[in-house]
Design an enzyme around this catalytic site. Structure first.
Site, mmCIF file in Angstrom:
data_model
loop_
_atom_site.group_PDB
_atom_site.id
_atom_site.type_symbol
_atom_site.label_atom_id
_atom_site.label_comp_id
_atom_site.label_asym_id
_atom_site.label_seq_id
_atom_site.Cartn_x
_atom_site.Cartn_y
_atom_site.Cartn_z
ATOM 1 N N GLU A 240 0.836 -1.190 0.000
ATOM 2 C CA GLU A 240 0.000 0.000 0.000
ATOM 3 C C GLU A 240 0.877 1.249 0.000
ATOM 4 O OE1 GLU A 240 -2.776 -0.215 3.232
ATOM 5 O OE2 GLU A 240 -3.716 -2.048 2.474
ATOM 6 N N PRO A 241 0.298 2.422 -0.307
ATOM 7 C CA PRO A 241 1.093 3.654 -0.308
ATOM 8 C C PRO A 241 1.847 3.900 0.996
ATOM 9 C CG PRO A 241 -1.025 4.048 -1.346
ATOM 10 C CD PRO A 241 -1.078 2.656 -0.787
ATOM 11 N N THR B 71 2.265 -5.772 -9.193
ATOM 12 C CA THR B 71 2.648 -6.415 -10.442
ATOM 13 C C THR B 71 1.459 -7.156 -11.029
ATOM 14 O OG1 THR B 71 4.916 -6.689 -9.656
ATOM 15 C CG2 THR B 71 4.232 -8.073 -11.493
ATOM 16 N N GLU C 230 7.866 -17.010 -2.260
ATOM 17 C CA GLU C 230 8.076 -16.021 -3.318
ATOM 18 C C GLU C 230 9.550 -15.672 -3.463
ATOM 19 O OE1 GLU C 230 7.233 -11.230 -4.049
ATOM 20 O OE2 GLU C 230 6.252 -12.286 -2.396
ATOM 21 N N GLN D 191 30.596 -2.874 -18.803
ATOM 22 C CA GLN D 191 31.991 -2.429 -18.812
ATOM 23 C C GLN D 191 32.842 -3.269 -19.768
ATOM 24 O OE1 GLN D 191 32.488 0.229 -16.995
ATOM 25 N NE2 GLN D 191 34.673 0.543 -17.357
ATOM 26 N N GLY E 233 31.742 0.911 -24.979
ATOM 27 C CA GLY E 233 30.717 1.777 -25.540
ATOM 28 C C GLY E 233 29.541 1.017 -26.111
ATOM 29 N N ALA F 251 9.647 -7.764 -3.141
ATOM 30 C CA ALA F 251 9.607 -8.939 -2.249
ATOM 31 C C ALA F 251 10.353 -8.672 -0.945
ATOM 32 C CB ALA F 251 10.182 -10.173 -2.946
ATOM 33 N N THR G 146 12.764 -5.335 0.670
ATOM 34 C CA THR G 146 14.048 -4.775 0.256
ATOM 35 C C THR G 146 15.215 -5.609 0.790
ATOM 36 O OG1 THR G 146 14.193 -3.366 2.207
ATOM 37 C CG2 THR G 146 13.064 -2.450 0.288
#
Length: 383
Positions: free
Chosen positions: A127-128, A158, A242, A336, A340, A363, A365
């Site tokens: 949730e927020p 997700t 999970e 690396q 380029g 899942a 941090t």
């Protein structure tokens, strides 16, 4: 713990690798560039039996184990970690969770369409105001006779924008704290349920992530997943599984990065010689190989652990934490090695680096997973 793959698992990997090269590789770049959800590809995954790995054949699955489920994610992640993430949310967070905790009626009603890919599944927990602190959710489900009325919101879900069936966690008895949570099965189109917006992400693009709202959403009591007020046990066992299964995704990213880097080091010439002869390039390849090998062992240990006891979290937390951080390192080192060219979007390496970073956040941090490991080692009383 068995380290080698069984003949059945080897056949699964061979079938998957062929499917991925034929079906996933051609669309992976478009998924990232356009944030494109490959609906038809998802259906074909179901047709091939790759979505219902852990459910029995009588419900439309293949009846295999968690290692097989992780191998599916690993092979998908070699080309598209984003697709692997959506498949993991569908197959593990929703489908396997429903199979383990649902009633016989719930299983028979919902699982066949999920296993076939006809329907997409999701799990709505975050949730927020409650991310790492998953048990502090505020979404409320109030009992009214034989039904519940759900109000609240969810964030960073997700498959949320495309899901046909969601497992939704809500607070049913605020006075009981963590022991007052319940899980519900919610179908798309239920009045009062809506997707606010699809979120625009740094990586894992093509795996749709959304904000969800619940405004007086009515669900019957037969849509309870497990028992009322016992959702925390469903939640915690599900999180441990999970983390173990999703570790297949960073392992797949590392395999892709190492294979591309070795091939490039063998053919790229600078200063009149192949860059693979440079010791600093050799060091990068060796470090990538060591991280990959260690991550694969941690993955297998975690899968073995949750197969025996889903309440223990340290093995799955260790596996996902180490592998996710190692996959970010591997992707950056692969860039690396390629110089380029690696920085250009013509190659998938910069996409793999962006995708890998999410695995240190989702899942739980890396910081939260380290707390889980330490607290299990120390024992009760160290919260």
């Amino acid at each position: 713990m068995e380290l080698s793959l069984s003949p059945e698992q080897e056949d699964l990997v061979a079938s998957l690798r062929s499917f991925v090269q034929r079906e996933v590789a051609p669309v992976a770049e478009r998924m990232d560039r356009e944030d494109f959800w490959p609906e038809q590809l998802f259906h074909r995954l179901g047709d091939q039996g790759f979505l219902g790995i852990t459910v029995p054949p009588e419900l439309g699955g293949t009846g295999l184990d968690y290692r097989a489920q992780a191998l599916v994610l690993l092979e998908l992640a070699r080309e598209s970690p984003a697709l692997a993430l959506s498949v993991g949310a569908h197959s593990n967070l929703c489908l396997d969770n429903l199979f383990r905790n649902g009633s016989e009626a719930q299983r028979r009603h919902y699982i066949p369409d999920l296993a076939s890919g006809k329907h997409v599944g999701a799990l709505a927990l975050t949730e927020p105001g409650s991310g790492s602190d998953a048990t502090s959710i505020r979404t409320r489900a109030e009992r009214k006779g034989h039904r519940f009325i759900i109000n609240g919101s969810k964030q960073f879900i997700t498959n949320g924008p495309v899901a046909d069936l969601l497992i939704v966690y809500a607070r049913t008895d605020p006075a009981r704290g963590t022991h007052g949570l319940s899980a519900f099965l919610l179908e798309k189109g239920t009045p009062g349920f809506s997707t606010n917006r699809k979120l625009d992400k740094m990586g894992m693009r093509g795996s749709p992530t959304g904000e969800l709202s619940f405004a007086n959403v009515e669900v019957p009591e037969e849509n309870l997943l497990g028992k009322e007020n016992e959702g925390v046990s469903v939640m915690m066992s599900g999180l441990n599984v999970e983390r173990a299964v999703l570790t297949g995704i960073p392992v797949g990213i590392m395999e892709a990065c190492l294979e591309r880097s070795v091939a490039y080091a063998r053919q790229r010439e600078q200063f009149g010689q192949k860059i693979g002869s440079f010791q600093l390039i050799q060091e990068k390849l060796a470090n990538m190989y060591m991280d990959l090998s260690a991550s694969r062992l941690l993955l297998y240990e975690a899968l073995d652990s949750v197969s025996r006891d889903k309440r223990l979290g340290r093995s799955s937390s260790a596996a996902l934490t180490f592998a996710s951080e190692a996959s970010t390192r591997a992707a950056l080192q692969a860039i690396q090695v390629h110089g380029g060219y690696g920085y250009m979007r013509d190659l998938p390496l910069e996409r793999l680096a962006r995708d890998a970073k999410l695995l240190e956040i989702g899942a739980g941090t890396s910081e939260i997973r380290r707390l889980i490991i330490a607290r299990e080692l120390l024992g009760p009383g160290w919260d």
